[in-house]
Design a protein around this motif. Sequence first.
Motif, PDB file in Angstrom:
ATOM      1  N   PRO A   1      -4.642   2.039  -1.595  1.00  0.00           N
ATOM      2  CA  PRO A   1      -4.451   0.856  -0.545  1.00  0.00           C
ATOM      3  C   PRO A   1      -3.999  -0.550  -1.219  1.00  0.00           C
ATOM      4  O   PRO A   1      -3.534  -1.474  -0.451  1.00  0.00           O
ATOM      5  CB  PRO A   1      -5.927   0.764   0.293  1.00  0.00           C
ATOM      6  CG  PRO A   1      -6.776   1.533  -0.784  1.00  0.00           C
ATOM      7  CD  PRO A   1      -5.816   2.397  -1.722  1.00  0.00           C
ATOM      8  N   TYR A   2      -4.538  -0.852  -2.377  1.00  0.00           N
ATOM      9  CA  TYR A   2      -4.164  -2.211  -3.027  1.00  0.00           C
ATOM     10  C   TYR A   2      -3.572  -1.848  -4.425  1.00  0.00           C
ATOM     11  O   TYR A   2      -4.376  -2.227  -5.268  1.00  0.00           O
ATOM     12  CB  TYR A   2      -5.620  -2.954  -3.048  1.00  0.00           C
ATOM     13  CG  TYR A   2      -6.234  -2.859  -1.792  1.00  0.00           C
ATOM     14  CD1 TYR A   2      -5.942  -3.904  -0.862  1.00  0.00           C
ATOM     15  CD2 TYR A   2      -7.479  -2.180  -1.714  1.00  0.00           C
ATOM     16  CE1 TYR A   2      -6.426  -4.217   0.421  1.00  0.00           C
ATOM     17  CE2 TYR A   2      -8.109  -2.192  -0.358  1.00  0.00           C
ATOM     18  CZ  TYR A   2      -7.630  -3.320   0.688  1.00  0.00           C
ATOM     19  OH  TYR A   2      -8.374  -3.375   2.013  1.00  0.00           O
ATOM     20  N   PRO A   3      -2.590  -1.393  -4.576  1.00  0.00           N
ATOM     21  CA  PRO A   3      -1.924  -1.261  -5.840  1.00  0.00           C
ATOM     22  C   PRO A   3      -1.539  -2.345  -6.591  1.00  0.00           C
ATOM     23  O   PRO A   3      -1.117  -3.568  -6.157  1.00  0.00           O
ATOM     24  CB  PRO A   3      -0.823  -0.365  -5.578  1.00  0.00           C
ATOM     25  CG  PRO A   3      -0.115  -0.591  -4.183  1.00  0.00           C
ATOM     26  CD  PRO A   3      -1.727  -1.181  -3.250  1.00  0.00           C
TER      27      PRO A   3
ATOM     28  N   ALA B   1       0.754  -1.128   0.041  1.00  0.00           N
ATOM     29  CA  ALA B   1      -0.033   0.089  -0.101  1.00  0.00           C
ATOM     30  C   ALA B   1       0.715   1.193   0.150  1.00  0.00           C
ATOM     31  O   ALA B   1       1.951   1.351   0.543  1.00  0.00           O
ATOM     32  CB  ALA B   1      -0.927  -0.033   1.312  1.00  0.00           C
ATOM     33  N   GLU B   2       0.326   2.075  -0.805  1.00  0.00           N
ATOM     34  CA  GLU B   2       1.086   3.701  -0.682  1.00  0.00           C
ATOM     35  C   GLU B   2       0.341   4.508  -0.183  1.00  0.00           C
ATOM     36  O   GLU B   2      -0.815   4.704  -0.039  1.00  0.00           O
ATOM     37  CB  GLU B   2       1.102   3.914  -2.216  1.00  0.00           C
ATOM     38  CG  GLU B   2       1.992   3.307  -2.936  1.00  0.00           C
ATOM     39  CD  GLU B   2       3.597   3.370  -2.835  1.00  0.00           C
ATOM     40  OE1 GLU B   2       3.876   4.419  -2.118  1.00  0.00           O
ATOM     41  OE2 GLU B   2       4.372   2.549  -3.505  1.00  0.00           O
ATOM     42  N   SER B   3       0.914   5.377   1.021  1.00  0.00           N
ATOM     43  CA  SER B   3       0.135   6.572   1.579  1.00  0.00           C
ATOM     44  C   SER B   3       0.964   7.649   1.924  1.00  0.00           C
ATOM     45  O   SER B   3       2.180   7.311   2.348  1.00  0.00           O
ATOM     46  CB  SER B   3      -0.364   5.934   2.928  1.00  0.00           C
ATOM     47  OG  SER B   3      -1.305   6.814   3.456  1.00  0.00           O
TER      48      SER B   3
ATOM     49  N   PHE C   1      -4.029   8.832  -6.538  1.00  0.00           N
ATOM     50  CA  PHE C   1      -4.587   7.732  -6.111  1.00  0.00           C
ATOM     51  C   PHE C   1      -4.577   6.402  -7.048  1.00  0.00           C
ATOM     52  O   PHE C   1      -5.246   5.452  -6.860  1.00  0.00           O
ATOM     53  CB  PHE C   1      -6.110   7.837  -5.805  1.00  0.00           C
ATOM     54  CG  PHE C   1      -6.175   9.096  -5.027  1.00  0.00           C
ATOM     55  CD1 PHE C   1      -6.365   8.959  -3.833  1.00  0.00           C
ATOM     56  CD2 PHE C   1      -6.640  10.238  -5.585  1.00  0.00           C
ATOM     57  CE1 PHE C   1      -6.512  10.127  -2.966  1.00  0.00           C
ATOM     58  CE2 PHE C   1      -6.953  11.444  -4.833  1.00  0.00           C
ATOM     59  CZ  PHE C   1      -6.978  11.525  -3.335  1.00  0.00           C
ATOM     60  N   GLY C   2      -3.457   6.510  -7.792  1.00  0.00           N
ATOM     61  CA  GLY C   2      -3.047   5.447  -8.921  1.00  0.00           C
ATOM     62  C   GLY C   2      -4.477   5.162  -9.910  1.00  0.00           C
ATOM     63  O   GLY C   2      -4.850   4.143 -10.485  1.00  0.00           O
TER      64      GLY C   2
END
Length: 353
Positions: A207-209, A196-198, A280-281
């Motif tokens: 959260p679910y890349p 996850a990226e934040s 947010f991808g």
Amino acid sequence: MEQLFSPRVDSHPKPRSKHRQKPRPQRHITPKQVEQKTPDKEPSPADVPVQPSRVVPLPEARPSEAPKTGAAPIEKQKGEGPNPLGASDRFNEEKSRFKKQARPGPSAPKPSTDKQSEPEPPAAVPIPTQKPDTSEPEAQPLAVAPQPPEKPDAGDKKMLPDARSADVPDAKMPAAEVACRERLTALGVEFEEHKAESNPDIGCSIPYPLVLKSLGKSIAIGPATELNCPMAEAAARFAAEIIQPAAKAEFGADLKSINQASAFVCRPRNGTRHLSEHAFGNALDIASFTLSDGRKIEVGPTPPEKDGKFLNAVRKAACGPFNTVLGPGADPDHSLHFHLDLEPRRNGGTFCQ
């Protein structure tokens, strides 16, 4: 009968002659002088031959003693005593003494000049005017103090809130994410799970890349492309259903790969405080397409005619599968790529430009 006026001793009479010389201008003799001189000597013929001796002393005394005032004062000196020259010497000595005494006089005005120089100290009075000059630089640092108000400007750089910024991965992957991954596998998309990226300070969150390696069995994508699963599925379907048929129709070749310019990037929209869909991808930028015959079609404002037809077809077809479509002509930031994203809009609207 005796003459009343006898010749003067100092006026040496000349011998009489037939032709007399021009008479000298007669001097006015006062009766007092006559009375004094008549008893001294009476005229006598013996005095006449004394003429040669008279010339030496008398002519020298006349011009020096009284050339302007006449002979009257000289006669008085002769009548007063036997040595009239002594009086003149005394007079000269007294005159010289007077000069010597007068010489120190010039030194007397010197203190007067000193007194005149005494007013000069008031010229130093302008020193108090320098005091305000020294006080002015002290006030300058106070003008620099207002720099701290720049801090509130730093607060303005914060991004506007977005509900997706709070998204974090659950302990168990949601069912929607699992179903999305199953569809990608059916389409032949190669991908890898990613952590996850934040970034709470900026507000980015994914959260679910997924990291895509391809968009199908025969369509590669590079470099490594990190997207959320819904955006990855939309890109894979668009490549297989829209771009591949357009390339065969225009160039008679298959789509081999897509060169992406940007996927997940934690940043705001250019010139705004709104977070970009890349944060947010949820967006993908495509810079070029490569065909199976090696032909490369680059996105740009003035492509070749055949490339332009292909690019226009792809751009128009993207409006619908994606909620936002931007490219050359929309703004300077998108002059060299297509921007595709799934930004949620009211009533399912789209923005294509």
